[in-house]
Design a protein around this motif. Structure first.
Motif: not given
Length: 443
Positions: A192-198, A376-379, A419-424, A434-442
């Motif tokens: 469920h994560l992009t390349w850069e998040e993973a 834990l991240i994968a879940r 670019g960002e946002g790929l690999g999901v 999504l809100g928890q995944i991106t709370r730092f990036h936002d």
């Protein structure tokens, strides 16, 4: 390299196994002939933008038990900063030592060092004896490289006498278009994560997991109170999540209102802004200030309703260690994994021995611990804390921001990803979290 990228972006990563391996690739390096470039400067004055190079390097030979990975993204860790400013010593010392071990180790002893201890990418080639992974597999890597030819490593691989941190004590690290790892460093990329998040979590999440949760660390349990230094930073942001996920009360120490807000966004309620409180744990270069320790301890008890910390999550080192030993509860634990403010610690030992406290040294994680942390991240129980992403060509700037503490959470680097946002792959799960995944990036 273009064909490899096209195959991955087209959703056909399995095709990469039939493509030729490039003879060279771009990588972030430090140079052996520049280790004295910062002579006479303080640590704070040393600038990674001067020492980090992005250049074409030869692709390393693949050995038995090894895997060549096409790196889509990586991230900056504090060992990236240490490598770039040649502290506490130049990493070429580690490479020379590794080079003396074996013919395979000799490949690492080069006049340049490809650094980086995180990656998310696609398996490109596997060496002889690799059975668990095949070309096309989407993976992340943990950074513990072990030989396991000595019995000491077979209870806990971190005790292997030949244990090394990949990309810091070995060459061919993750801040590159291609990286060389051992097969037992690989783990499945969270879908469920992009390349850069993973790529952001491997080192820090695994380190925090061993430090807090593992029997090899502090053995955190439900109901504990845990003091977390730098709670919105790379390590601390994962420690905070692990505490909240484990039924623990974190007391988060940060250095700005913005960082305090991030901790509250993660769900933490007890936050101390050390700069706003103007804590001064030293009254001179060599003199502790116990009055400030007591003021700090009183602040913690005020927040917790009278409880002292069962566990202190330490990584700043010299600046905070005396206070950490003082504020831990009677019978409590101080667990340390780093010394970003200085390696020489001092504290008043009376508060340790007379109150039966323990200090535990914790260094990265073994494969089992890293795998559990990644699961834990994968879940979707722990989330990446990625705040900003740079292209590979600007890795020096990314490392500079971490060096001067101008970042929050983790800073990512795009390698082969265009670019960002790929690999999901799991869009449903991503949308739910999504809100928890991106709370730092936002922010």
């Amino acid at each position: 390299m273009r064909n490899i990228i096209d195959a991955i972006m087209a959703g056909e990563p399995g095709e990469v196994g039939g493509l030729p391996v490039p003879e060279s690739h771009r990588a972030v390096t430090v140079h052996a002939d520049e280790v004295d470039m910062f002579h006479g400067l303080t640590s704070e004055e040393k600038d990674p933008r001067r020492s980090l190079h992005v250049e074409e390097v030869p692709t390393p030979e693949l050995g038995p038990g090894e895997v060549l990975v096409a790196v889509l993204a990586s991230s900056i860790n504090y060992n990236t900063v240490w490598s770039s400013i040649f502290e506490p010593l130049p990493t070429f010392v580690f490479l020379r030592r590794y080079g003396r071990m074996s013919p395979l180790g000799r490949r690492h002893d080069l006049p340049y060092h490809v650094i980086g201890s995180d990656l998310a990418g696609v398996v490109l080639r596997t060496g002889e004896g690799v059975n668990a992974w095949r070309p096309g597999d989407q993976v992340v890597a943990h950074c513990s490289s072990v030989e396991l030819e000595h019995p000491d490593g077979h209870g806990d691989t971190m005790l292997d006498p030949e244990q090394r941190i990949w990309g810091f004590e070995t060459n061919f690290g993750g801040l590159a278009e291609l990286a060389l790892v051992k097969a037992n460093q690989l783990m499945p990329k969270p879908a469920h994560l992009t390349w850069e998040e993973a790529a952001a979590s491997g080192l820090v999440n695994s380190t925090a997991y061993r430090q807090l949760v593992s029997p090899n660390g502090a053995r955190m349990k439900q109901g504990d109170t845990v003091l977390i230094w730098g709670a919105s930073g790379g390590l601390g942001s994962y420690a905070t999540q692990l505490a909240l996920n484990g039924g623990v009360t974190p007391v988060c120490v940060v250095s700005s209102p913005e960082k305090a807000e991030l901790c509250r966004a993660m769900g933490a309620e007890l936050v101390i802004d050390r700069k706003a409180e103007d804590y001064r744990f030293w009254s001179g270069e060599h003199t502790h200030n116990p009055k400030e320790w007591r003021r700090f301890g009183a602040h913690i008890r005020e927040l917790t309703g009278g409880d002292d910390p069962d566990i202190v999550f330490e990584h700043p080192g010299r600046e905070t260690f005396g206070a950490s030993v003082f504020v831990a509860k009677r019978g409590g634990t101080i667990v340390t994994c780093a010394s970003t403010s200085g390696f020489e610690h001092s504290y008043d030992n009376r508060y340790l021995w007379m109150n039966l406290k323990r200090i535990i040294g914790s260094h990265f994680a073994n494969y089992r611990e890293a795998w559990e942390a990644n699961r834990l991240i994968a879940r979707g129980r722990i989330h990446p804390t990625l705040s900003k992403v740079y292209p590979l060509s600007e890795t020096g700037q990314a490392a500079h921001e971490v060096h001067v503490n101008a970042h929050q959470g983790k800073v990512g680097v795009l390698c082969l990803a265009p670019g960002e946002g790929l690999g999901v792959r799991d869009h449903e799960m991503r949308e739910r979290l999504l809100g928890q995944i991106t709370r730092f990036h936002d922010r």
